[in-house]
Design a protein around this motif. Structure first.
Motif, PDB file in Angstrom:
ATOM      1  N   ALA A   1     -10.911   0.924 -14.713  1.00  0.00           N
ATOM      2  CA  ALA A   1     -10.251   0.957 -13.405  1.00  0.00           C
ATOM      3  C   ALA A   1     -11.049   1.792 -12.410  1.00  0.00           C
ATOM      4  CB  ALA A   1      -8.836   1.511 -13.556  1.00  0.00           C
ATOM      5  N   LEU A   2     -11.557   2.929 -12.853  1.00  0.00           N
ATOM      6  CA  LEU A   2     -12.359   3.783 -11.971  1.00  0.00           C
ATOM      7  C   LEU A   2     -13.643   3.079 -11.541  1.00  0.00           C
ATOM      8  CD1 LEU A   2     -11.854   7.194 -13.784  1.00  0.00           C
ATOM      9  CD2 LEU A   2     -11.252   6.719 -11.398  1.00  0.00           C
ATOM     10  N   ASP A   3     -14.260   2.351 -12.450  1.00  0.00           N
ATOM     11  CA  ASP A   3     -15.466   1.595 -12.099  1.00  0.00           C
ATOM     12  C   ASP A   3     -15.163   0.576 -11.008  1.00  0.00           C
ATOM     13  OD1 ASP A   3     -16.956   2.986 -13.931  1.00  0.00           O
ATOM     14  OD2 ASP A   3     -16.860   1.444 -15.492  1.00  0.00           O
ATOM     15  N   ILE A   4     -14.019  -0.084 -11.114  1.00  0.00           N
ATOM     16  CA  ILE A   4     -13.613  -1.061 -10.100  1.00  0.00           C
ATOM     17  C   ILE A   4     -13.419  -0.368  -8.757  1.00  0.00           C
ATOM     18  CG2 ILE A   4     -11.731  -2.604  -9.392  1.00  0.00           C
ATOM     19  CD1 ILE A   4     -11.336  -3.209 -12.420  1.00  0.00           C
TER      20      ILE A   4
ATOM     21  N   MET B   1      -4.129   6.513  -7.106  1.00  0.00           N
ATOM     22  CA  MET B   1      -4.072   7.115  -8.437  1.00  0.00           C
ATOM     23  C   MET B   1      -3.074   6.385  -9.326  1.00  0.00           C
ATOM     24  SD  MET B   1      -2.719  10.892  -9.542  1.00  0.00           S
ATOM     25  CE  MET B   1      -1.044  10.238  -9.459  1.00  0.00           C
ATOM     26  N   TYR B   2      -1.904   6.063  -8.775  1.00  0.00           N
ATOM     27  CA  TYR B   2      -0.904   5.339  -9.558  1.00  0.00           C
ATOM     28  C   TYR B   2      -1.416   3.955  -9.968  1.00  0.00           C
ATOM     29  CZ  TYR B   2       2.812   8.741  -8.641  1.00  0.00           C
ATOM     30  OH  TYR B   2       3.591   9.871  -8.608  1.00  0.00           O
ATOM     31  N   MET B   3      -2.160   3.299  -9.089  1.00  0.00           N
ATOM     32  CA  MET B   3      -2.738   2.002  -9.453  1.00  0.00           C
ATOM     33  C   MET B   3      -3.666   2.146 -10.655  1.00  0.00           C
ATOM     34  SD  MET B   3      -3.778  -0.011  -5.984  1.00  0.00           S
ATOM     35  CE  MET B   3      -2.812   0.072  -4.478  1.00  0.00           C
ATOM     36  N   LEU B   4      -4.523   3.164 -10.607  1.00  0.00           N
ATOM     37  CA  LEU B   4      -5.473   3.379 -11.699  1.00  0.00           C
ATOM     38  C   LEU B   4      -4.749   3.677 -13.009  1.00  0.00           C
ATOM     39  CD1 LEU B   4      -8.129   5.607  -9.875  1.00  0.00           C
ATOM     40  CD2 LEU B   4      -8.183   3.131 -10.214  1.00  0.00           C
ATOM     41  N   TYR B   5      -3.744   4.538 -12.947  1.00  0.00           N
ATOM     42  CA  TYR B   5      -3.014   4.899 -14.156  1.00  0.00           C
ATOM     43  C   TYR B   5      -2.232   3.708 -14.715  1.00  0.00           C
ATOM     44  CZ  TYR B   5      -3.968   9.913 -13.521  1.00  0.00           C
ATOM     45  OH  TYR B   5      -4.571  11.141 -13.410  1.00  0.00           O
ATOM     46  N   ALA B   6      -1.622   2.927 -13.827  1.00  0.00           N
ATOM     47  CA  ALA B   6      -0.867   1.760 -14.296  1.00  0.00           C
ATOM     48  C   ALA B   6      -1.795   0.760 -14.972  1.00  0.00           C
ATOM     49  CB  ALA B   6      -0.129   1.106 -13.127  1.00  0.00           C
ATOM     50  N   TYR B   7      -2.957   0.543 -14.374  1.00  0.00           N
ATOM     51  CA  TYR B   7      -3.952  -0.341 -15.003  1.00  0.00           C
ATOM     52  C   TYR B   7      -4.395   0.251 -16.342  1.00  0.00           C
ATOM     53  CZ  TYR B   7      -8.172  -3.179 -15.598  1.00  0.00           C
ATOM     54  OH  TYR B   7      -9.134  -4.030 -16.090  1.00  0.00           O
ATOM     55  N   GLY B   8      -4.635   1.554 -16.350  1.00  0.00           N
ATOM     56  CA  GLY B   8      -5.094   2.210 -17.569  1.00  0.00           C
ATOM     57  C   GLY B   8      -4.096   2.162 -18.704  1.00  0.00           C
TER      58      GLY B   8
ATOM     59  N   LEU C   1       3.891  -1.817 -11.730  1.00  0.00           N
ATOM     60  CA  LEU C   1       3.806  -0.752 -10.737  1.00  0.00           C
ATOM     61  C   LEU C   1       4.552  -1.226  -9.495  1.00  0.00           C
ATOM     62  CD1 LEU C   1       2.648   1.958  -9.716  1.00  0.00           C
ATOM     63  CD2 LEU C   1       0.647   0.670  -8.924  1.00  0.00           C
ATOM     64  N   LEU C   2       5.594  -0.510  -9.122  1.00  0.00           N
ATOM     65  CA  LEU C   2       6.463  -0.896  -8.010  1.00  0.00           C
ATOM     66  C   LEU C   2       6.328   0.157  -6.913  1.00  0.00           C
ATOM     67  CD1 LEU C   2       9.579  -1.627 -10.257  1.00  0.00           C
ATOM     68  CD2 LEU C   2       7.784  -3.244  -9.596  1.00  0.00           C
ATOM     69  N   VAL C   3       5.732  -0.222  -5.797  1.00  0.00           N
ATOM     70  CA  VAL C   3       5.388   0.758  -4.762  1.00  0.00           C
ATOM     71  C   VAL C   3       6.057   0.398  -3.440  1.00  0.00           C
ATOM     72  CG1 VAL C   3       3.534   1.952  -3.544  1.00  0.00           C
ATOM     73  CG2 VAL C   3       3.148   1.098  -5.868  1.00  0.00           C
ATOM     74  N   GLU C   4       6.808   1.342  -2.913  1.00  0.00           N
ATOM     75  CA  GLU C   4       7.390   1.214  -1.580  1.00  0.00           C
ATOM     76  C   GLU C   4       6.390   1.706  -0.541  1.00  0.00           C
ATOM     77  OE1 GLU C   4      10.448   0.165  -0.759  1.00  0.00           O
ATOM     78  OE2 GLU C   4      11.717   0.372  -2.542  1.00  0.00           O
TER      79      GLU C   4
ATOM     80  N   MET D   1      -7.978   2.119   5.186  1.00  0.00           N
ATOM     81  CA  MET D   1      -7.519   2.565   3.874  1.00  0.00           C
ATOM     82  C   MET D   1      -6.396   1.673   3.362  1.00  0.00           C
ATOM     83  SD  MET D   1      -7.753   4.524   1.298  1.00  0.00           S
ATOM     84  CE  MET D   1      -6.867   5.358  -0.016  1.00  0.00           C
ATOM     85  N   ALA D   2      -5.503   1.257   4.258  1.00  0.00           N
ATOM     86  CA  ALA D   2      -4.433   0.343   3.852  1.00  0.00           C
ATOM     87  C   ALA D   2      -5.027  -0.959   3.324  1.00  0.00           C
ATOM     88  CB  ALA D   2      -3.494   0.073   5.027  1.00  0.00           C
ATOM     89  N   HIS D   3      -6.035  -1.468   4.024  1.00  0.00           N
ATOM     90  CA  HIS D   3      -6.719  -2.683   3.569  1.00  0.00           C
ATOM     91  C   HIS D   3      -7.397  -2.440   2.223  1.00  0.00           C
ATOM     92  CE1 HIS D   3      -9.734  -5.937   3.469  1.00  0.00           C
ATOM     93  NE2 HIS D   3      -8.907  -6.592   4.272  1.00  0.00           N
ATOM     94  N   PHE D   4      -8.033  -1.283   2.089  1.00  0.00           N
ATOM     95  CA  PHE D   4      -8.712  -0.925   0.844  1.00  0.00           C
ATOM     96  C   PHE D   4      -7.725  -0.866  -0.322  1.00  0.00           C
ATOM     97  CE2 PHE D   4     -10.043   2.308  -2.213  1.00  0.00           C
ATOM     98  CZ  PHE D   4     -11.316   1.885  -2.548  1.00  0.00           C
ATOM     99  N   LEU D   5      -6.555  -0.273  -0.096  1.00  0.00           N
ATOM    100  CA  LEU D   5      -5.547  -0.195  -1.155  1.00  0.00           C
ATOM    101  C   LEU D   5      -5.105  -1.589  -1.593  1.00  0.00           C
ATOM    102  CD1 LEU D   5      -3.288   2.750   0.084  1.00  0.00           C
ATOM    103  CD2 LEU D   5      -4.805   2.759  -1.904  1.00  0.00           C
ATOM    104  N   GLY D   6      -4.916  -2.473  -0.616  1.00  0.00           N
ATOM    105  CA  GLY D   6      -4.555  -3.848  -0.959  1.00  0.00           C
ATOM    106  C   GLY D   6      -5.637  -4.527  -1.771  1.00  0.00           C
ATOM    107  N   ARG D   7      -6.893  -4.328  -1.358  1.00  0.00           N
ATOM    108  CA  ARG D   7      -7.998  -4.960  -2.080  1.00  0.00           C
ATOM    109  C   ARG D   7      -8.183  -4.349  -3.466  1.00  0.00           C
ATOM    110  NH1 ARG D   7     -11.466  -8.664  -0.141  1.00  0.00           N
ATOM    111  NH2 ARG D   7      -9.501  -9.117   0.941  1.00  0.00           N
TER     112      ARG D   7
END
Length: 288
Positions: free
Chosen positions: A115-118, A179-186, A195-198, A208-214
């Motif tokens: 996940a970190l590599d991605i 961080m939560y994305m990485l941990y959920a993937y891990g 992973l349910l994110v509001e 950054m919002a675009h980056f998080l989506g990507r």
């Protein structure tokens, strides 16, 4: 919708308690069972407040302990109630630390490295585009991780490092989502993780919002290739986040609500117009 999915999980990791899950008069009609669900809300994070008040919580509980030892009868019950209320508030404001530690306990070392590599590969791509086109390149200022003692951060531009979040600005919120994305993937090798994110875009620069989506899209694509059980569901009002997340393995649903239900009105096709979200014609009417 996110609460509905969360309520069906066998293992729930999040700030919501059982009494928080029900919405009076609204039923939850989800057929699919969920093994592990992680529920987070970038707007409601209060971990900075917890760090500021942590010692105060301990002081108050110590005082109450002393009072409890010298009072009797109904007074003891009152003191115990106050202590319980203090612990309830402390747990709520501390929630992100507890959530992060719990989901990290499911993480596999190999999968989190993947996940970190991605993430870093994607980050370098964004930085290169920013350099080539003279765009804003400081969109992802922080990396976060969690340890037993609390959160650890690193400035991605200066490589400055530190512990604790109380001295930081709200830029830590989108870093928390990453961080939560990485941990959920891990945690998703061998189990389904939702992973349910509001509002993942909270406090994020538009890039950054675009980056998080990507990032969510890239993790989902790799998870599908690997056969991992990573699933991410976001409730967002951000066109920046949506355009980043749009791809072959993602779907964007337009939700509406009535007095008795929340329902899917349709799906987004990836265009520049989303009904109810990017209606510039309506904005012109409002400002006449």
């Amino acid at each position: 919708m996110l609460r509905c999915l969360y309520s069906k999980a066998e293992i729930k990791v999040g700030r919501l308690s059982a009494e928080d899950l029900g919405i009076e008069g609204v039923s939850c009609d989800v057929a699919e069972s969920v093994k592990l669900a992680v529920n987070v809300d970038a707007y409601r994070t209060a971990i900075q407040l917890y760090e500021l008040l942590q010692n105060k919580f301990e002081d108050i509980k110590e005082v109450l302990k002393g009072i409890y030892s010298v009072v009797r009868g109904d007074d003891r019950q009152l003191v115990q109630k106050v202590r319980n209320d203090i612990e309830f508030v402390e747990k709520r404001v501390k929630a992100d630390l507890d959530i992060a530690m719990e989901i990290k306990s499911y993480v596999d070392d190999y999968t989190i490295k993947e996940a970190l590599d991605i993430l870093f590969k994607l980050y370098e791509q964004y930085k290169q585009v920013a350099k080539d086109h003279d765009l804003f390149d400081d969109f992802f200022p922080l990396m976060l991780s969690v340890e037993k003692e609390g959160f650890v951060w690193r400035d991605t531009k200066t490589d400055a490092r530190g512990r604790g979040l109380k001295t930081l600005s709200t830029v830590y919120a989108p870093a928390l989502v990453a961080m939560y994305m990485l941990y959920a993937y891990g945690a998703s090798d061998g189990r389904d993780v939702y992973l349910l994110v509001e509002e993942p875009e909270a406090h994020a620069h538009p890039v950054m919002a675009h980056f998080l989506g990507r990032l969510a899209l890239r993790l989902a694509e790799r998870a599908e290739e690997r056969g991992y059980g990573f699933h991410a569901v976001f409730a967002t009002h951000s066109l920046d986040f949506l355009t980043g997340a749009y791809g072959k393995v993602s779907k964007a649903y337009i939700l509406r609500r009535s007095p008795d239900r929340i329902y899917v009105e349709g799906t987004w096709d990836g265009g520049s117009y989303i009904p109810g979200l990017s209606d510039t014609g309506a904005y012109q009417l409002f400002t006449r």
